[in-house]
Enzyme design. Structure first.
Site, PDB file in Angstrom:
ATOM      1  N   GLY A  47       0.912  -1.692   0.106  1.00  0.00           N
ATOM      2  CA  GLY A  47       0.187  -0.248   0.387  1.00  0.00           C
ATOM      3  C   GLY A  47       0.500   1.498  -0.125  1.00  0.00           C
ATOM      4  O   GLY A  47       0.491   1.933  -0.444  1.00  0.00           O
ATOM      5  N   GLU A 102       4.027   3.713   6.290  1.00  0.00           N
ATOM      6  CA  GLU A 102       2.820   3.634   5.960  1.00  0.00           C
ATOM      7  C   GLU A 102       1.949   4.019   4.954  1.00  0.00           C
ATOM      8  O   GLU A 102       1.421   4.828   4.846  1.00  0.00           O
ATOM      9  CB  GLU A 102       1.819   3.460   7.363  1.00  0.00           C
ATOM     10  N   ASP A 103       0.388   3.600   4.496  1.00  0.00           N
ATOM     11  CA  ASP A 103      -0.290   4.138   3.795  1.00  0.00           C
ATOM     12  C   ASP A 103      -1.286   4.209   4.490  1.00  0.00           C
ATOM     13  O   ASP A 103      -2.240   5.558   4.682  1.00  0.00           O
ATOM     14  CB  ASP A 103      -1.224   3.198   2.674  1.00  0.00           C
ATOM     15  N   ASP A 106      -4.489   1.504  10.634  1.00  0.00           N
ATOM     16  CA  ASP A 106      -6.108   1.200  11.089  1.00  0.00           C
ATOM     17  C   ASP A 106      -6.387   1.382  12.636  1.00  0.00           C
ATOM     18  O   ASP A 106      -5.630   1.955  13.493  1.00  0.00           O
ATOM     19  CB  ASP A 106      -6.980   0.823   9.561  1.00  0.00           C
ATOM     20  N   LYS A 134      -6.461   6.955  10.595  1.00  0.00           N
ATOM     21  CA  LYS A 134      -8.188   6.301  11.080  1.00  0.00           C
ATOM     22  C   LYS A 134      -8.028   6.155  13.000  1.00  0.00           C
ATOM     23  O   LYS A 134      -8.249   4.860  13.668  1.00  0.00           O
ATOM     24  CB  LYS A 134      -8.392   5.053  10.900  1.00  0.00           C
ATOM     25  N   PHE A 160     -14.183   3.209   4.061  1.00  0.00           N
ATOM     26  CA  PHE A 160     -13.097   2.219   3.569  1.00  0.00           C
ATOM     27  C   PHE A 160     -12.543   3.188   2.484  1.00  0.00           C
ATOM     28  O   PHE A 160     -13.149   3.760   1.966  1.00  0.00           O
ATOM     29  CB  PHE A 160     -13.826   1.392   3.682  1.00  0.00           C
ATOM     30  N   VAL A 161     -10.803   3.669   2.501  1.00  0.00           N
ATOM     31  CA  VAL A 161     -11.023   4.275   1.322  1.00  0.00           C
ATOM     32  C   VAL A 161      -9.551   3.270  -0.028  1.00  0.00           C
ATOM     33  O   VAL A 161      -9.345   2.634   0.938  1.00  0.00           O
ATOM     34  CB  VAL A 161     -10.348   5.295   1.497  1.00  0.00           C
ATOM     35  N   ASP A 167      -5.813  -0.196  -2.144  1.00  0.00           N
ATOM     36  CA  ASP A 167      -6.758  -1.648  -2.918  1.00  0.00           C
ATOM     37  C   ASP A 167      -7.469  -1.842  -2.693  1.00  0.00           C
ATOM     38  O   ASP A 167      -7.726  -1.875  -0.906  1.00  0.00           O
ATOM     39  CB  ASP A 167      -5.463  -2.455  -2.870  1.00  0.00           C
ATOM     40  N   ARG A 173      -5.408   0.593  -6.530  1.00  0.00           N
ATOM     41  CA  ARG A 173      -4.118   1.592  -6.406  1.00  0.00           C
ATOM     42  C   ARG A 173      -3.508   2.086  -7.279  1.00  0.00           C
ATOM     43  O   ARG A 173      -3.367   3.810  -6.087  1.00  0.00           O
ATOM     44  CB  ARG A 173      -3.094   0.000  -6.059  1.00  0.00           C
TER      45      ARG A 173
END
Ligand code: 5GP
Length: 187
Positions: A47, A102-103, A106, A134, A160-161, A167, A173
């Site tokens: 990600g 990191e992307d 969560d 988040k 959820f994005v 992805d 992506r």
């Protein structure tokens, strides 16, 4: 057929992302300039690949780059539980300052696992640079190592994005922005 029609709402445009990454790169360059040895940026595959490529070009210091992979997500939108490291670093990070890229953070489970791992490999500090955070979904506590700092691009709500590296079942992506899918696309 394109993927753009699957998006219900754009949360951050490509231009907003570029502008924020420029600020983050400036902050990191400023914070790490006092260290004599190159900082190691560790991208969390898959990600973070686009974010990593962009953030490194906004850092003005000499740096090293490596990748690590931790698996916890299947092909859906819910976590499968405790992550495992499925592909480890190539570089020796002992005594190095490391920034995990990191992307999205969560629950914090992936980060907690990765930080412990980098600590066990002898990193003298571990910082985190995540494009999205988040905080409302945090379940697992993590401590940064040494003088590590937490950098984040944007705070994200509990939804959820996809896009810009993120992805759903490996798709989306390559969207240049970050958005939310139409409900029929992820339920
Ligand atoms: P955590 O371990 O913090 O619960 O989850 C981190 C990983 O979950 C991220 O690196 C990412 O792969 C995935 N993830 C969490 N939230 C989202 C989201 O909103 N969209 C996508 N595409 N992946 C997410």
């Amino acid at each position: 057929m394109t993927m753009y029609g699957d998006i219900e709402r754009v949360l951050w445009t490509a231009e907003e992302i570029v502008a924020r990454i420029s600020e983050l790169g400036g902050e990191i360059s400023n914070d790490f300039q006092r260290f004599p040895s190159p900082v190691v940026l560790v991208g969390v595959a898959t990600g973070a690949f686009i974010f990593l490529a962009d953030i490194v070009r906004n850092i003005t210091l000499p740096i090293a780059v490596d990748f690590i992979r931790a698996e916890s997500y299947g092909s859906g939108t819910k976590s499968n539980g405790a992550p495992i490291i499925s592909c480890d670093l190539k570089l020796d990070i002992s005594g190095k300052h490391v920034i995990l890229v990191e992307d999205i953070v969560d629950t914090g489970a992936t980060l907690s696992c990765l930080i412990s791992h980098l600590k066990s490999k002898g990193a003298c500090s571990v910082s985190v640079c995540t494009l999205l955070d988040k905080p409302a979904r945090r379940r697992v506590h993590f401590d940064l190592i040494g003088e590590g700092k937490f950098y984040r691009g944007f705070e994200c709500g509990d939804e959820f994005v996809v896009g810009y590296g993120l992805d759903l079942a490996e798709i989306y992506r390559n969207l240049p922005y970050i958005g939310v899918l139409k409900p029929e696309k992820h339920n």
